[in-house]
Motif scaffolding. Structure first.
Motif, PDB file in Angstrom:
ATOM      1  N   PHE A  40       0.799  -1.219   0.000  1.00  0.00           N
ATOM      2  CA  PHE A  40       0.000   0.000   0.000  1.00  0.00           C
ATOM      3  C   PHE A  40       0.836   1.276   0.000  1.00  0.00           C
ATOM      4  CE2 PHE A  40      -3.306  -2.971   0.943  1.00  0.00           C
ATOM      5  CZ  PHE A  40      -4.435  -2.384   0.412  1.00  0.00           C
ATOM      6  N   LEU A  41       2.051   1.215   0.499  1.00  0.00           N
ATOM      7  CA  LEU A  41       2.831   2.447   0.574  1.00  0.00           C
ATOM      8  C   LEU A  41       3.923   2.566  -0.482  1.00  0.00           C
ATOM      9  CD1 LEU A  41       3.189   3.077   4.408  1.00  0.00           C
ATOM     10  CD2 LEU A  41       1.642   4.154   2.787  1.00  0.00           C
ATOM     11  N   ASN A 224     -10.368  16.737  -4.663  1.00  0.00           N
ATOM     12  CA  ASN A 224     -10.178  15.603  -5.576  1.00  0.00           C
ATOM     13  C   ASN A 224     -11.211  15.551  -6.697  1.00  0.00           C
ATOM     14  OD1 ASN A 224      -8.070  14.790  -3.986  1.00  0.00           O
ATOM     15  ND2 ASN A 224      -9.225  13.230  -2.879  1.00  0.00           N
ATOM     16  N   PHE A 277      -4.915  14.343   6.129  1.00  0.00           N
ATOM     17  CA  PHE A 277      -5.153  12.967   6.570  1.00  0.00           C
ATOM     18  C   PHE A 277      -4.339  12.647   7.809  1.00  0.00           C
ATOM     19  CE2 PHE A 277      -3.960   8.431   6.400  1.00  0.00           C
ATOM     20  CZ  PHE A 277      -5.224   7.878   6.526  1.00  0.00           C
TER      21      PHE A 277
ATOM     22  N   LEU B 116      -9.789  -8.994   0.531  1.00  0.00           N
ATOM     23  CA  LEU B 116      -8.610  -8.256   0.985  1.00  0.00           C
ATOM     24  C   LEU B 116      -8.958  -7.380   2.194  1.00  0.00           C
ATOM     25  CD1 LEU B 116      -5.667  -7.517   0.568  1.00  0.00           C
ATOM     26  CD2 LEU B 116      -6.364  -5.813  -1.110  1.00  0.00           C
ATOM     27  N   ALA B 138      -1.979   3.290   6.906  1.00  0.00           N
ATOM     28  CA  ALA B 138      -1.309   3.032   5.636  1.00  0.00           C
ATOM     29  C   ALA B 138      -2.258   2.370   4.651  1.00  0.00           C
ATOM     30  CB  ALA B 138      -0.083   2.153   5.863  1.00  0.00           C
ATOM     31  N   PHE B 139      -3.050   1.416   5.148  1.00  0.00           N
ATOM     32  CA  PHE B 139      -3.975   0.715   4.249  1.00  0.00           C
ATOM     33  C   PHE B 139      -5.098   1.633   3.777  1.00  0.00           C
ATOM     34  CE2 PHE B 139      -2.913  -3.280   6.923  1.00  0.00           C
ATOM     35  CZ  PHE B 139      -1.675  -3.361   6.296  1.00  0.00           C
ATOM     36  N   TYR B 140      -5.453   2.576   4.651  1.00  0.00           N
ATOM     37  CA  TYR B 140      -6.575   3.440   4.331  1.00  0.00           C
ATOM     38  C   TYR B 140      -6.179   4.633   3.469  1.00  0.00           C
ATOM     39  CZ  TYR B 140     -10.731   6.317   5.051  1.00  0.00           C
ATOM     40  OH  TYR B 140     -11.851   7.077   4.851  1.00  0.00           O
ATOM     41  N   PHE B 141      -4.923   5.041   3.565  1.00  0.00           N
ATOM     42  CA  PHE B 141      -4.486   6.273   2.897  1.00  0.00           C
ATOM     43  C   PHE B 141      -4.837   6.342   1.405  1.00  0.00           C
ATOM     44  CE2 PHE B 141      -1.124   8.844   0.786  1.00  0.00           C
ATOM     45  CZ  PHE B 141      -1.611  10.076   1.190  1.00  0.00           C
ATOM     46  N   PRO B 142      -4.610   5.267   0.611  1.00  0.00           N
ATOM     47  CA  PRO B 142      -4.939   5.376  -0.820  1.00  0.00           C
ATOM     48  C   PRO B 142      -6.391   5.774  -1.075  1.00  0.00           C
ATOM     49  CG  PRO B 142      -3.637   3.416  -0.443  1.00  0.00           C
ATOM     50  CD  PRO B 142      -3.970   3.976   0.919  1.00  0.00           C
ATOM     51  N   SER B 143      -7.298   5.426  -0.153  1.00  0.00           N
ATOM     52  CA  SER B 143      -8.713   5.735  -0.373  1.00  0.00           C
ATOM     53  C   SER B 143      -9.009   7.229  -0.354  1.00  0.00           C
ATOM     54  CB  SER B 143      -9.588   5.078   0.690  1.00  0.00           C
ATOM     55  OG  SER B 143      -9.203   3.760   0.894  1.00  0.00           O
ATOM     56  N   THR B 145      -6.919   9.690  -1.363  1.00  0.00           N
ATOM     57  CA  THR B 145      -6.186  10.497  -2.343  1.00  0.00           C
ATOM     58  C   THR B 145      -7.014  10.667  -3.618  1.00  0.00           C
ATOM     59  OG1 THR B 145      -5.139   8.521  -3.174  1.00  0.00           O
ATOM     60  CG2 THR B 145      -3.938   9.755  -1.516  1.00  0.00           C
ATOM     61  N   ILE B 150      -3.733   9.204  -8.397  1.00  0.00           N
ATOM     62  CA  ILE B 150      -3.371   7.803  -8.219  1.00  0.00           C
ATOM     63  C   ILE B 150      -3.334   7.079  -9.563  1.00  0.00           C
ATOM     64  CG2 ILE B 150      -4.408   5.652  -7.418  1.00  0.00           C
ATOM     65  CD1 ILE B 150      -2.653   7.051  -5.419  1.00  0.00           C
ATOM     66  N   TRP B 232      -6.862  -1.848  -4.956  1.00  0.00           N
ATOM     67  CA  TRP B 232      -5.856  -1.239  -4.082  1.00  0.00           C
ATOM     68  C   TRP B 232      -6.389   0.008  -3.387  1.00  0.00           C
ATOM     69  CZ3 TRP B 232      -2.895   3.387  -4.529  1.00  0.00           C
ATOM     70  CH2 TRP B 232      -1.727   3.418  -3.774  1.00  0.00           C
ATOM     71  N   SER B 235      -9.923  -1.008  -0.919  1.00  0.00           N
ATOM     72  CA  SER B 235      -9.883  -1.979   0.170  1.00  0.00           C
ATOM     73  C   SER B 235      -9.777  -1.314   1.541  1.00  0.00           C
ATOM     74  CB  SER B 235      -8.708  -2.935  -0.019  1.00  0.00           C
ATOM     75  OG  SER B 235      -8.904  -3.682  -1.172  1.00  0.00           O
ATOM     76  N   THR B 237     -11.047   1.500   2.707  1.00  0.00           N
ATOM     77  CA  THR B 237     -12.339   1.951   3.209  1.00  0.00           C
ATOM     78  C   THR B 237     -13.140   0.774   3.749  1.00  0.00           C
ATOM     79  OG1 THR B 237     -12.308   3.554   1.420  1.00  0.00           O
ATOM     80  CG2 THR B 237     -14.364   3.305   2.617  1.00  0.00           C
TER      81      THR B 237
END
Lengths: 295, 373
Positions: A40-41, A224, A277, B116, B138-143, B145, B150, B232, B235, B237
């Motif tokens: 994820f990072l 966004n 965030f 996942l 970390a897992f939530y951050f992509p949601s 952005t 992305i 990716w 997941s 959220t």
């Protein structure tokens, strides 16, 4: 995943066996965490590193987290060769206006739906719930039609006004206002304060957690926002960051893939939300769980 | 609405003293409407009115010139809809291709993100591990952005000389040209077992203008990269929703079953999974509703290419209207998509309503996430 799941085959005593099992579980747990942490990072690591790489370096070593040599050429070209500063300005303007509008209008409506008894309230709330289900992407053509008809297509008004209120925000505020005790505002009302005065100086200050949540959601949402800017403006001078970025990627930039430039621009567009965030994380978490209960 | 009756009861005691002062009630009526007026105007003007206008446009043949609301534009009735379903032609082929693409997309994205998300939630919920809050973030951050930003990153990751192919190279796999590869995954699998040319029975015909062979192509290689991106980003959220669900599983129940000698799998299968069934249902339906709306990623990454294998109804309606200037047809596609999503939403709400009647509602408090260590 290359993680060994083998447990010690023969443990002398029961207690030892249990301890070993706990250890194995714990090891497996951490291995999973680290593996998915990377999944994820690491894309963000690659993004940051590549935006500081030269173009040949980015293409030759796409996985490397270290730029070699370190190059600021991508960023220089973002500011010199694209309209990035303009997009940034537009995004800031739109985001600030939309956020202010949503926080104010959504809490007004949320308060009315939670506390004021007026004819048609039940129907209105049902309408708000129904509106939340309307998917944004099916509104692309409709929105364009209405903006065109109102004469605000291709203007700041077209970019901002349609986003000034949202049903989900009204819902969040209504739920919150219902959770705070009614006695305080009743006292204010009996003392002769007007409804708006009570709302503004008694109720709103108590609603701070919900207001912060709504501010953050509105900020993130409008920063966004992409499809709306796609159908509300056409003039490159009115592009917001996501729109400009999409244009940058699909349009021709001259020679080469220009990945350092594109990744750098995407990185700059991500930073504000990333900061929010990190600072206000718990409010984001709350949002996701509101979603869980929205139905 | 359950909430509605609850509010009425809660505010009822306040009614009598106010009524004595007369006029307050009428005052509240006016104030109420004034308070909701801005929201009604904005949502009415930019949400409800547009839907009605688009409904009209989907019944005419408008090319974007002039106003669609004068008598000059030819009225074509249901033609924009029939050409999507019954008339053989490019419009139907494109529309059915987009439906096929989206069905495969949903069929992979929804199970993948659900499994996942649940897996991540179980790990992050484990009481024995430290540093979980970091990983949860970390897992939530992509949601949170920007989908566009992305998508740019994933364009680079899946580029011909990008990170994904470099990673595959470590394992000796020669990665494909992701965004140029229109081959369907199911066709590739069939090719791997020796079926190179399609059997004649499947190419002769099929429903809605596509051959059976086309229907059974599976998602294209290009679509796989978009699927990867979406799984990716979403997941995280859904992981948070599962976490909230897992908080409701009593620790004592878990411990009791451990003492009874249940294995970790048995506990998961017979204790945890039944307890979080409502959350699982929610995640599955929200996932389905969301995956019929994929647009931003397609716009940025592939524009429906290669060979229309990443075309989705949402993107097709946009393209038909704003690139081919066939607004009537584009609006018709939107409405069909709208219908699909509304049906899914109604199914979800009905099931949730049934669930809610079993449980008392406690308002905001219940919504709050308990502090976790």
């Amino acid at each position: 995943m290359a993680v060994s799941t083998d447990r010690p085959a023969a443990a002398p005593a029961r207690g030892d066996q249990r301890a070993a099992r706990t250890l194995a579980t714990r090891f497996l747990g951490y291995a999973t965490l680290v593996f998915f942490g990377l999944v994820f990072l690491y894309p963000f690591v690659i993004q940051i590193a590549s935006s500081f790489k030269t173009e040949p370096d980015a293409a030759a070593n796409p996985l490397s987290p270290f730029p070699d040599p370190l190059s600021l050429a991508g960023f220089e070209r973002i500011f010199a060769g694209t309209n990035f500063p303009l997009w940034l300005g537009n995004s800031l303007l739109v985001t600030v206006l939309v956020t202010l509008g949503r926080v104010f209008f959504d809490s007004l409506a949320g308060y009315a739906l939670a506390r004021l008894r007026f004819a048609g309230r039940g129907g209105l709330f049902a309408a708000v719930i129904a509106v939340m289900a309307v998917p944004g992407v099916v509104l692309l053509i409709p929105k364009f039609l209405v903006l065109n008809q109102l004469g605000i297509y291709n203007s700041y008004a077209g970019l901002v006004v349609p986003l000034l209120a949202d049903a989900a925000g009204v819902f969040i505020m209504k739920q919150f206002f219902e959770s705070i005790p009614v006695s305080v505002e009743e006292a204010a009302r009996i003392d002769g304060a007007s409804i708006f005065r009570t709302f503004w100086s008694v109720v709103l200050p108590m609603a701070k957690p919900a207001l912060i949540t709504l501010t953050i959601l509105s900020f993130q949402g409008s920063w966004n926002e992409f499809p709306h800017s796609l159908v509300s403006v056409q003039d490159p001078d009115l592009f917001t960051l996501p729109r400009g970025l999409a244009d940058l990627v699909s349009g021709s930039l001259g020679s080469g893939t220009q990945y350092p430039l594109k990744l750098g621009a995407a990185l700059l567009a991500t930073i504000p939300v990333a900061i929010i965030f990190v600072v206000f994380q718990r409010y984001f978490v709350r949002d996701a769980n509101d979603g869980a209960d929205k139905g | 609405m359950a909430t509605e009756t609850l509010t009425a009861v809660a505010t009822a005691p306040g009614t009598s003293p106010r009524r004595r002062r007369g006029g307050v009630r009428g005052n509240e009526n006016l104030a109420g409407w004034l308070f909701v007026a801005p929201v009604i105007v904005i949502l009415g003007l930019f949400l409800l009115l547009p839907i009605l206008m688009a409904l009209w446009v989907s019944l005419i043949d408008w090319n974007g010139q002039g106003s669609p609301f004068t008598g000059d534009v030819p009225f074509v009735g249901a033609h924009n809809y029939t050409q999507l379903f019954t008339e053989d032609g490019l419009a139907r082929r494109d529309f059915m291709t987009s439906i096929r693409n989206n069905i495969y997309y949903v069929a992979i994205v929804v199970p993948a993100q659900t499994v996942l998300a649940l897996g991540l939630a179980l790990v992050v919920n484990n009481r024995m591990l430290k540093g979980k809050s970091f990983f949860r973030s970390a897992f939530y951050f992509p949601s949170v952005t920007s989908s566009v930003a992305i998508s740019v990153v994933f364009l680079f990751l899946f580029a011909n000389s990008g990170a994904v192919n470099a990673l595959l190279g470590f394992f000796g796999i020669d990665g494909p040209e992701w965004f140029a590869d229109s081959r369907g995954v199911l066709h590739l699998l069939l090719g791997a077992v020796g079926v190179d040319s399609p059997p004649a029975a499947l190419t002769d015909g099929g429903p809605f203008g596509l051959t059976w062979w086309d229907w059974l192509a599976g998602p294209s290689v290009a679509m796989i990269s978009i699927i990867t991106l979406v799984v990716w980003t979403t997941s995280g959220t859904f992981m948070l929703m599962f976490l909230a669900g897992l908080q409701n599983v009593p620790v004592t129940l878990d411990e009791a079953s451990t003492l009874d000698g249940a294995s970790a799998w048995q506990r998961f299968r017979h204790v945890t999974l039944p307890m979080i069934r409502p959350t699982t249902f929610l995640v599955l339906t929200l996932g389905m509703i969301g995956s019929w709306q994929v647009f931003d990623q397609v716009y940025v990454m592939s524009q429906g290419d290669p060979a229309k294998t990443t075309l989705t109804p949402a993107y097709l309606s946009y393209r038909t209207a704003f690139r081919d200037f066939d607004y009537g047809s584009g609006a018709a596609i939107s409405f069909v998509l709208f219908l699909i999503i509304i049906v899914l939403t109604l199914i979800q709400r009905r099931a949730l309503a049934e669930r809610d009647t079993d449980r008392p509602r406690r308002g905001w408090r219940r919504r709050r996430v308990p502090e976790r260590s």
